[in-house]
Design a protein around this motif. Structure first.
Motif, mmCIF file in Angstrom:
data_model
loop_
_atom_site.group_PDB
_atom_site.id
_atom_site.type_symbol
_atom_site.label_atom_id
_atom_site.label_comp_id
_atom_site.label_asym_id
_atom_site.label_seq_id
_atom_site.Cartn_x
_atom_site.Cartn_y
_atom_site.Cartn_z
ATOM 1 N N TYR A 1 -39.229 42.852 113.729
ATOM 2 C CA TYR A 1 -39.392 43.437 112.365
ATOM 3 C C TYR A 1 -39.739 44.721 112.602
ATOM 4 O O TYR A 1 -38.578 45.373 111.550
ATOM 5 N N SER B 1 -35.082 47.265 111.524
ATOM 6 C CA SER B 1 -35.589 49.004 110.858
ATOM 7 C C SER B 1 -33.458 49.108 110.992
ATOM 8 O O SER B 1 -33.297 50.332 110.466
ATOM 9 N N TYR C 1 -35.120 44.341 105.742
ATOM 10 C CA TYR C 1 -36.301 44.493 104.859
ATOM 11 C C TYR C 1 -35.900 44.332 103.423
ATOM 12 O O TYR C 1 -37.068 43.582 102.911
ATOM 13 N N GLY D 1 -37.022 39.279 105.968
ATOM 14 C CA GLY D 1 -37.395 40.577 105.930
ATOM 15 C C GLY D 1 -38.942 41.069 105.023
ATOM 16 O O GLY D 1 -39.699 41.563 105.323
ATOM 17 N N ALA E 1 -42.593 41.783 106.604
ATOM 18 C CA ALA E 1 -43.406 43.095 105.607
ATOM 19 C C ALA E 1 -44.362 42.410 105.399
ATOM 20 O O ALA E 1 -45.482 42.828 105.611
#
Length: 95
Positions: free
Chosen positions: A26, A30, A36, A41, A45
C-alpha cells in the motif's frame, strides 16, 4: 495442548506477516499515479488505512515524506515479537 498453541502462534504470526506485506504494498503504491483509485488500491485502503491513520494522527509528515508507515511497520514487528514472548511464557506455564 502444545500443538494447539503452536498452531495458534503460527496463524497469528503469519497474519501479522501478511498484514505487514499489505501495508508495504500500500505504501509503495504511492509511487504510481492512480494506483490508489484502482480496485486493488481501494481494497488495500479499506484494510490498511484504519491502522495507518492511527499513526498519522501522531506523526506529522516531514517535508514531503510521511514516516507514519515506517512506524506502523515497526510497531507490527514489535507486536510479533511480543506475541512470540507471550506464547513462550504460556508454554512455560503449562509445562
Amino acid at each position: 495442548m502444545a500443538n494447539f498453541i503452536s498452531i495458534l502462534y503460527t496463524v497469528l504470526s503469519r497474519g501479522l506477516d501478511i498484514y505487514s506485506t499489505l501495508i508495504i504494498v500500500y505504501i509503495l503504491m504511492s509511487w504510481f499515479p492512480g494506483a490508489y483509485q484502482s480496485k486493488f488500491g481501494q481494497i488495500l485502503a479499506t484494510v490498511c488505512e484504519p491502522y495507518l491513520n492511527f499513526f498519522r494522527r501522531f506523526i506529522p509528515p516531514i517535508g514531503m515524506i510521511n514516516f507514519s508507515g515506517i512506524v506502523a511497520l515497526v510497531v507490527l514487528n514489535l507486536a510479533k515479537s511480543g506475541l512470540f514472548s507471550l506464547f513462550q511464557l504460556i508454554i512455560r506455564i503449562i509445562y
